[in-house]
Design a protein around this motif. Structure first.
Motif, PDB file in Angstrom:
ATOM      1  N   PHE A 512      47.285  50.564  25.891  1.00  0.00           N
ATOM      2  CA  PHE A 512      46.399  49.832  24.989  1.00  0.00           C
ATOM      3  C   PHE A 512      44.961  49.885  25.489  1.00  0.00           C
ATOM      4  O   PHE A 512      44.021  50.139  24.713  1.00  0.00           O
ATOM      5  CB  PHE A 512      46.875  48.382  24.874  1.00  0.00           C
ATOM      6  N   LEU A 513      44.747  49.663  26.776  1.00  0.00           N
ATOM      7  CA  LEU A 513      43.398  49.686  27.340  1.00  0.00           C
ATOM      8  C   LEU A 513      42.753  51.058  27.189  1.00  0.00           C
ATOM      9  O   LEU A 513      41.553  51.167  26.931  1.00  0.00           O
ATOM     10  CB  LEU A 513      43.444  49.272  28.808  1.00  0.00           C
ATOM     11  N   ALA A 514      43.565  52.104  27.312  1.00  0.00           N
ATOM     12  CA  ALA A 514      43.018  53.455  27.137  1.00  0.00           C
ATOM     13  C   ALA A 514      42.626  53.695  25.681  1.00  0.00           C
ATOM     14  O   ALA A 514      41.593  54.330  25.396  1.00  0.00           O
ATOM     15  CB  ALA A 514      44.039  54.488  27.597  1.00  0.00           C
ATOM     16  N   GLU A 515      43.423  53.180  24.746  1.00  0.00           N
ATOM     17  CA  GLU A 515      43.175  53.423  23.328  1.00  0.00           C
ATOM     18  C   GLU A 515      41.931  52.717  22.816  1.00  0.00           C
ATOM     19  O   GLU A 515      41.308  53.168  21.863  1.00  0.00           O
ATOM     20  CB  GLU A 515      44.394  52.984  22.499  1.00  0.00           C
ATOM     21  N   ILE A 516      41.547  51.588  23.408  1.00  0.00           N
ATOM     22  CA  ILE A 516      40.402  50.832  22.900  1.00  0.00           C
ATOM     23  C   ILE A 516      39.100  51.193  23.608  1.00  0.00           C
ATOM     24  O   ILE A 516      38.076  50.538  23.403  1.00  0.00           O
ATOM     25  CB  ILE A 516      40.647  49.312  22.988  1.00  0.00           C
ATOM     26  N   GLY A 517      39.129  52.233  24.415  1.00  0.00           N
ATOM     27  CA  GLY A 517      37.891  52.777  24.973  1.00  0.00           C
ATOM     28  C   GLY A 517      37.263  51.949  26.067  1.00  0.00           C
ATOM     29  O   GLY A 517      36.026  51.848  26.140  1.00  0.00           O
ATOM     30  N   VAL A 518      38.079  51.358  26.931  1.00  0.00           N
ATOM     31  CA  VAL A 518      37.533  50.595  28.054  1.00  0.00           C
ATOM     32  C   VAL A 518      36.702  51.512  28.952  1.00  0.00           C
ATOM     33  O   VAL A 518      37.124  52.615  29.302  1.00  0.00           O
ATOM     34  CB  VAL A 518      38.677  49.937  28.859  1.00  0.00           C
ATOM     35  N   GLY A 519      35.493  51.042  29.302  1.00  0.00           N
ATOM     36  CA  GLY A 519      34.612  51.841  30.143  1.00  0.00           C
ATOM     37  C   GLY A 519      34.348  51.232  31.510  1.00  0.00           C
ATOM     38  O   GLY A 519      33.744  51.875  32.371  1.00  0.00           O
ATOM     39  N   ARG A 520      34.764  49.985  31.702  1.00  0.00           N
ATOM     40  CA  ARG A 520      34.522  49.317  32.986  1.00  0.00           C
ATOM     41  C   ARG A 520      35.773  48.544  33.360  1.00  0.00           C
ATOM     42  O   ARG A 520      36.324  47.801  32.547  1.00  0.00           O
ATOM     43  CB  ARG A 520      33.321  48.374  32.878  1.00  0.00           C
ATOM     44  N   TRP A 521      36.204  48.707  34.596  1.00  0.00           N
ATOM     45  CA  TRP A 521      37.449  48.097  35.067  1.00  0.00           C
ATOM     46  C   TRP A 521      37.135  47.109  36.181  1.00  0.00           C
ATOM     47  O   TRP A 521      36.550  47.472  37.211  1.00  0.00           O
ATOM     48  CB  TRP A 521      38.406  49.168  35.585  1.00  0.00           C
ATOM     49  N   LEU A 522      37.534  45.856  35.970  1.00  0.00           N
ATOM     50  CA  LEU A 522      37.391  44.815  36.979  1.00  0.00           C
ATOM     51  C   LEU A 522      38.769  44.356  37.420  1.00  0.00           C
ATOM     52  O   LEU A 522      39.673  44.230  36.595  1.00  0.00           O
ATOM     53  CB  LEU A 522      36.620  43.618  36.421  1.00  0.00           C
ATOM     54  N   ARG A 523      38.919  44.087  38.698  1.00  0.00           N
ATOM     55  CA  ARG A 523      40.202  43.583  39.219  1.00  0.00           C
ATOM     56  C   ARG A 523      39.943  42.293  39.974  1.00  0.00           C
ATOM     57  O   ARG A 523      39.113  42.244  40.898  1.00  0.00           O
ATOM     58  CB  ARG A 523      40.861  44.607  40.131  1.00  0.00           C
ATOM     59  N   LEU A 524      40.660  41.239  39.577  1.00  0.00           N
ATOM     60  CA  LEU A 524      40.578  39.941  40.230  1.00  0.00           C
ATOM     61  C   LEU A 524      41.836  39.746  41.056  1.00  0.00           C
ATOM     62  O   LEU A 524      42.938  39.675  40.513  1.00  0.00           O
ATOM     63  CB  LEU A 524      40.447  38.836  39.174  1.00  0.00           C
ATOM     64  N   ALA A 525      41.671  39.679  42.362  1.00  0.00           N
ATOM     65  CA  ALA A 525      42.824  39.526  43.260  1.00  0.00           C
ATOM     66  C   ALA A 525      42.356  38.870  44.545  1.00  0.00           C
ATOM     67  O   ALA A 525      41.258  39.166  45.041  1.00  0.00           O
ATOM     68  CB  ALA A 525      43.469  40.880  43.559  1.00  0.00           C
ATOM     69  N   ASP A 526      43.178  37.982  45.062  1.00  0.00           N
ATOM     70  CA  ASP A 526      42.887  37.291  46.323  1.00  0.00           C
ATOM     71  C   ASP A 526      41.529  36.604  46.288  1.00  0.00           C
ATOM     72  O   ASP A 526      40.815  36.549  47.306  1.00  0.00           O
ATOM     73  CB  ASP A 526      42.958  38.274  47.502  1.00  0.00           C
ATOM     74  N   GLY A 527      41.134  36.103  45.111  1.00  0.00           N
ATOM     75  CA  GLY A 527      39.890  35.356  44.993  1.00  0.00           C
ATOM     76  C   GLY A 527      38.647  36.197  44.876  1.00  0.00           C
ATOM     77  O   GLY A 527      37.537  35.658  44.804  1.00  0.00           O
ATOM     78  N   HIS A 528      38.783  37.527  44.829  1.00  0.00           N
ATOM     79  CA  HIS A 528      37.631  38.417  44.763  1.00  0.00           C
ATOM     80  C   HIS A 528      37.656  39.225  43.467  1.00  0.00           C
ATOM     81  O   HIS A 528      38.724  39.664  43.016  1.00  0.00           O
ATOM     82  CB  HIS A 528      37.615  39.371  45.959  1.00  0.00           C
ATOM     83  N   LEU A 529      36.475  39.435  42.873  1.00  0.00           N
ATOM     84  CA  LEU A 529      36.325  40.237  41.654  1.00  0.00           C
ATOM     85  C   LEU A 529      35.602  41.516  42.017  1.00  0.00           C
ATOM     86  O   LEU A 529      34.473  41.482  42.517  1.00  0.00           O
ATOM     87  CB  LEU A 529      35.536  39.459  40.603  1.00  0.00           C
ATOM     88  N   ARG A 530      36.282  42.646  41.752  1.00  0.00           N
ATOM     89  CA  ARG A 530      35.713  43.939  42.160  1.00  0.00           C
ATOM     90  C   ARG A 530      35.700  44.917  40.991  1.00  0.00           C
ATOM     91  O   ARG A 530      36.635  44.943  40.188  1.00  0.00           O
ATOM     92  CB  ARG A 530      36.528  44.553  43.306  1.00  0.00           C
ATOM     93  N   ASP A 531      34.627  45.726  40.932  1.00  0.00           N
ATOM     94  CA  ASP A 531      34.599  46.877  40.022  1.00  0.00           C
ATOM     95  C   ASP A 531      35.431  47.975  40.651  1.00  0.00           C
ATOM     96  O   ASP A 531      35.110  48.454  41.747  1.00  0.00           O
ATOM     97  CB  ASP A 531      33.162  47.370  39.814  1.00  0.00           C
ATOM     98  N   THR A 532      36.499  48.395  39.986  1.00  0.00           N
ATOM     99  CA  THR A 532      37.370  49.425  40.567  1.00  0.00           C
ATOM    100  C   THR A 532      37.053  50.815  40.029  1.00  0.00           C
ATOM    101  O   THR A 532      37.481  51.812  40.613  1.00  0.00           O
ATOM    102  CB  THR A 532      38.845  49.100  40.289  1.00  0.00           C
ATOM    103  N   GLY A 533      36.381  50.908  38.882  1.00  0.00           N
ATOM    104  CA  GLY A 533      36.019  52.211  38.327  1.00  0.00           C
ATOM    105  C   GLY A 533      37.142  52.915  37.604  1.00  0.00           C
ATOM    106  O   GLY A 533      36.925  53.889  36.899  1.00  0.00           O
ATOM    107  N   ALA A 534      38.381  52.463  37.776  1.00  0.00           N
ATOM    108  CA  ALA A 534      39.549  53.101  37.146  1.00  0.00           C
ATOM    109  C   ALA A 534      40.687  52.101  37.184  1.00  0.00           C
ATOM    110  O   ALA A 534      40.654  51.130  37.955  1.00  0.00           O
ATOM    111  CB  ALA A 534      39.932  54.384  37.880  1.00  0.00           C
ATOM    112  N   PRO A 535      41.728  52.321  36.364  1.00  0.00           N
ATOM    113  CA  PRO A 535      42.871  51.401  36.383  1.00  0.00           C
ATOM    114  C   PRO A 535      43.578  51.381  37.728  1.00  0.00           C
ATOM    115  O   PRO A 535      43.532  52.325  38.472  1.00  0.00           O
ATOM    116  CB  PRO A 535      43.777  51.936  35.279  1.00  0.00           C
TER     117      PRO A 535
END
Length: 535
Positions: A512-535
């Motif tokens: 689903f995320l690929a189909e809707i044209g996501v261009g920026r990936w954020l991951r929230l884990a262990d209290g930190h929010l990071r730009d991961t650049g990819a799934p």
């Protein structure tokens, strides 16, 4: 190892039929069962599992059966061991280890002397290796509870396994572990899921369509390609049949016009020839009978052509897509629609908190394990929740938030009333046209929101959100594909393709995320929010 449904029928207590004379056999291997919501997938699994009784026909299961329903029948007070069904065996093992040699303990244990080792291995395989066997179910997340339910089924070593939407509430890592488990499955598996990535790993697709089950070799992608090819062939057949109907009608009209001209000419000839009335009448009757026979022949051809058209149209699927234009949602590139620094809420975000800036028409996927605080962060962005620390600023444009529960609309209002409340300045004719674009037509627009299916409620909510006044320039979606059928997911993808603002979507559905044209990936884990650049 198989499931055999023979002339299976089922109706609800109000005599509403679900199946009529359904027959199918599911053999060894992994089979994905697909159909729109409401078609009876869950009902069929319950009939196979024996939790519902058919009103006609029979179901036969060859082998030991395991069944993981959508709604797990567990209470929060149960321990992990009790959920897994191993608590009595563990208690007997502890008694024997302490020196109690009662025969009843050995009977309870049977051949399960290694049950604890097998259990720990199974839990570890599903990402629950650190979960104690005496832990209460109420302390686990929804995703952990689903994985625990699956572990319990696998420990029973079933020959036939039924899974109903097993990826609901699972995060990305848990989904991947589930996929690995199913890859190794060697028995008979019948899987209901809207997770296209998971359905692509099965051996065949069983489609429940118009009260029948058809099988397609390969996974979901192969199935969609086969259905698309069938649809193209059906559309060609309809076009050919339509042309044939028009041709037969045209030829019938032309034949009638020729017969009328001949009758007129014959009448003049009879008058000019001065024939006796009895002879003239006989000739006229023969001409009328001949014209009537010809007209009947053409009418029969038109009827046959129309029957072929009706049959061809039966091959078409009513799976309409939403096609929209949403210029009012446009956000200029580079415009900051949200900025937050040092956001902290309770103990969810570590250290100095998390920072998040959303600019222009960004399409952002927010991922992370269950319980990391993704929904909480979305509520902060929307303004529903004030952070305990940190600063936030929002642009003037409206922010719309679609929660997992799809509870934005008043359940007692009709679809038409809901849109009128969201866009009061919109002319009524424009609202009716718009609702038709969202596939609400005729009496459907007057249904209360509370009576809609999950897919219909999503479409109604999208219509009210995307065309509200003013239009949203930031859209927040929290697990929008949960409990949607595959057709509804496609319709959501179509709507989001037309959206020109920024959006943040929480989802574990990578397709689903690929189909809707996501261009920026954020991951929230262990209290930190990071730009991961990819799934």
């Amino acid at each position: 190892m198989s499931i055999v449904c023979s002339h299976l029928s089922f109706s609800w207590l109000d005599d509403t039929p679900v199946f009529q004379d359904l027959s199918a056999t599911v053999g060894s291997g992994r089979t994905g069962l697909v159909a729109p919501n409401g078609a009876g997938k869950t009902t069929l699994l319950k009939l196979i599992a024996g939790t519902l009784r058919p009103t006609g026909g029979s179901v036969t299961v060859d082998g030991v059966l395991g069944y993981l329903p959508q709604e797990l029948p567990f209470t929060a007070a149960l321990t992990v061991a009790e959920v897994l069904g191993i608590a009595p065996v563990l208690a007997a093992l502890r008694a024997v280890e302490s020196g109690d040699a009662s025969e009843e303990h050995f009977t309870t244990i049977g051949t399960d002397w290694d049950v604890e080792e097998r259990t720990r291995a199974q839990l570890d395989r599903l990402g629950l290796g650190d979960v104690a066997l005496d832990r209460r179910l109420g302390t686990l997340s929804g995703g952990q509870a689903v994985s625990l339910g699956l572990a319990g089924q696998l420990l029973a070593r079933p020959d036939v396994l039924l899974l109903d939407e097993p990826t609901n509430n699972l995060d990305r890592d848990a989904r991947r572990r589930l996929a690995a488990v199913l890859d190794d499955w060697s028995g008979c598996l019948l899987l209901v899921s809207h997770d296209r990535a998971l359905l692509d790993r099965v051996d065949r697709i069983a489609e429940l369509h118009r009260g029948e089950i058809r099988f397609f070799g390969g996974g979901f992608t192969a199935y969609t390609e086969a259905v698309a090819a069938e649809q193209e062939a059906a559309e060609r057949s309809v076009r050919t049949a339509e042309q044939e109907v028009r041709r037969e009608k045209r030829e019938m009209q032309q034949a009638r016009e020729r017969a009328a001209r001949r009758a007129s000419t014959a009448a003049r000839n009879v008058k000019d020839a001065g024939l006796p009335k009895i002879l003239a009448g006989a000739r006229q009757r023969r001409a009328q009978e001949s014209a009537g026979k010809a007209d009947g022949t053409h009418a029969a051809r038109v009827s046959a052509a129309q029957a072929r058209l009706d049959e061809a149209e039966q091959g078409l699927r009513d799976e309409q897509r939403i096609v929209l234009e949403l210029p009012g949602t446009r956000v200029p590139a580079g415009r900051t629609v949200f900025a937050g620094e040092g956001i902290r809420v309770r103990d969810l975000f570590a250290g100095r908190g998390v920072d998040l800036t959303i600019r222009g028409p960004e399409r952002i996927a927010l991922t992370g394990p269950n319980g990391a605080g993704k929904s909480t962060l979305m509520r902060v962005v929307q303004g529903e929740l004030e952070p305990d620390a940190g600063t936030v600023s929002r642009a003037d444009g409206r922010i719309a938030y679609l929660s997992q529960r799809l509870d934005l609309l008043d359940p007692d209002r009709t679809v038409a009333e809901s849109l009128a409340a969201a866009a009061p300045a919109m002319p009524p004719s424009r609202r009716m046209h718009l609702l038709a674009r969202f596939l609400f037509r005729g009496a459907r627009i007057h249904l209360p929101v509370g009576a809609l299916s999950g897919g219909e409620r999503l479409r109604a909510t999208l219509a009210c959100v995307l065309f509200a006044e003013p239009a949203p320039q930031l859209l927040l979606l929290d697990e929008p594909t949960n409990n949607l059928d595959l057709v509804s997911i496609g319709q959501l993808e179509s709507a989001l393709a037309a959206y020109e603002g920024a959006f943040v979507v929480v989802s574990h559905d990578e397709r689903f995320l690929a189909e809707i044209g996501v261009g920026r990936w954020l991951r929230l884990a262990d209290g930190h929010l990071r730009d991961t650049g990819a799934p």
